[in-house]
Design an enzyme around this catalytic site. Structure first.
Site, PDB file in Angstrom:
ATOM      1  N   LEU A  48     -11.821  -4.658  -5.698  1.00  0.00           N
ATOM      2  CA  LEU A  48     -10.873  -3.942  -4.851  1.00  0.00           C
ATOM      3  C   LEU A  48      -9.474  -4.404  -5.253  1.00  0.00           C
ATOM      4  O   LEU A  48      -9.253  -5.587  -5.527  1.00  0.00           O
ATOM      5  CB  LEU A  48     -11.097  -4.267  -3.374  1.00  0.00           C
ATOM      6  CG  LEU A  48     -12.161  -3.475  -2.618  1.00  0.00           C
ATOM      7  CD1 LEU A  48     -12.351  -4.058  -1.218  1.00  0.00           C
ATOM      8  CD2 LEU A  48     -11.792  -2.004  -2.524  1.00  0.00           C
ATOM      9  N   ASP A  49      -8.514  -3.493  -5.289  1.00  0.00           N
ATOM     10  CA  ASP A  49      -7.141  -3.863  -5.595  1.00  0.00           C
ATOM     11  C   ASP A  49      -6.650  -4.900  -4.593  1.00  0.00           C
ATOM     12  O   ASP A  49      -7.091  -4.912  -3.428  1.00  0.00           O
ATOM     13  CB  ASP A  49      -6.227  -2.640  -5.520  1.00  0.00           C
ATOM     14  CG  ASP A  49      -6.570  -1.591  -6.566  1.00  0.00           C
ATOM     15  OD1 ASP A  49      -7.141  -1.965  -7.607  1.00  0.00           O
ATOM     16  OD2 ASP A  49      -6.263  -0.403  -6.332  1.00  0.00           O
TER      17      ASP A  49
END
EC number: 5.4.99.25
Length: 315
Positions: A48-49
């Site tokens: 996930l960013d």
């Protein structure tokens, strides 16, 4: 100056559904949780960013053997897109590149721009992404200022819907397959509307097979271990079987389970007819032994074994 005591790791198997907070990378979140659980081995199932929050399945021990299956699973996100500004990362963590006037658009115009972004589409990845080029992540090249031609690839967008509009902000819900970048969807939506756009907020809602996940934040986990100790912390884990709930499965009796655990084809006593490329293989008591391939003759061939499958009585 006192040093923090060194973590003494332990063997631990299972799945944790972590609610990642914004501002940390997926690997940072993994390492913090791994140290909290004192898990000897751990991995996550797809980055996930740093800006993003939400479901990040963490695999401990033998569960790391199914991480790749979860990585390829269907996922859902909710995102806030800001129209009128593009950034070098396609999200709010990046540097603004261009600002344009936001045109007056109604829901019908937005729907017309969303429609081509659904289904099987060819998508250009963000320049700042973990995709590798020449053995190195694109983000590393981008940070050095190198010219990058981000790759295009086919991805699947099962659903892309507008939930709410407030000025230049659009709240969208996305359901997609593996490898889809929500930042790219928002970027392309903005270009279609003629004003550009970037992701301001991104939250992963679920990952198959965890459609209604009971997630834990790092802060919640720290509170659990402080009040209930390690046994209470371990109660937050799901068994490996939970991650294989949607896979076709076969069941082996005790002698066939031993054969399978030795790496030999085995005859299931229950399960679907083959051929099936990948099945979860269980013993009668319900514990998963590994992953196998079911042939047309009904024999299951080992593809990946969990450690305990090789240690069954009679092995």
């Amino acid at each position: 100056m006192s040093r923090r005591p060194r973590t003494v790791f332990r063997p631990l198997d299972g799945l944790l559904l972590l609610d990642k907070r914004a501002g940390v990378s997926s690997n940072q979140a993994l390492q913090r949780v791994r140290h909290l659980f004192r898990a000897a081995k751990g991995g996550h199932t797809g980055s996930l960013d740093p800006l993003a929050t939400g479901l990040l399945p963490i695999c401990f021990g033998e569960a790391t053997k199914i991480a790749g299956l979860l990585l390829g699973a269907r996922k859902a996100y909710r995102t806030t897109a800001v129209l009128g500004v593009t950034t070098d990362t396609d999200d709010a963590d990046g540097q603004p590149l261009r600002e344009r006037e936001v045109p007056t658009v109604d829901d019908a115009a937005i729907e017309a721009a969303l429609a081509p972004l659904r289904g099987a589409i060819v998508q250009r990845a963000p320049i700042y992404s973990a995709l590798k080029q020449g053995g190195e992540p694109l983000y590393a090249k981008a940070r050095r200022g190198e010219a990058i031609e981000a790759p295009e690839r086919e991805v699947m967008v099962h659903a892309l819907d507008l939930l709410e509009r407030q000025g230049p902000r659009l709240t969208l819900e996305v359901e997609c397959g593996s490898g889809t970048y929500v930042r790219s969807l928002v970027r392309d939506l903005g270009e279609s509307l003629g004003c550009g756009a970037h992701v301001e907020v991104l939250r992963r809602l679920w990952v198959d097979p965890f459609r209604a996940p009971r997630m834990y934040t790092l802060e919640q986990l720290q509170g659990i271990v402080e009040t209930g100790g390690e046994p209470a912390l371990d109660d937050c884990l799901l068994p490996i079987e939970a991650g294989l709930a949607e896979f076709p499965s076969v069941q082996l009796d005790a002698p066939q389970a031993v054969r399978f655990g030795r790496g030999n084809p085995a005859q299931p006593e229950a399960g679907p007819a083959g051929p099936i490329e990948l099945v979860a293989v269980y013993e009668r008591e319900g514990r998963v032994l590994g992953l196998g391939q079911l042939d047309a003759a009904g024999m299951v061939h080992p593809r990946r074994l969990f450690t305990w499958a090789t240690q069954l009585p009679g092995s």
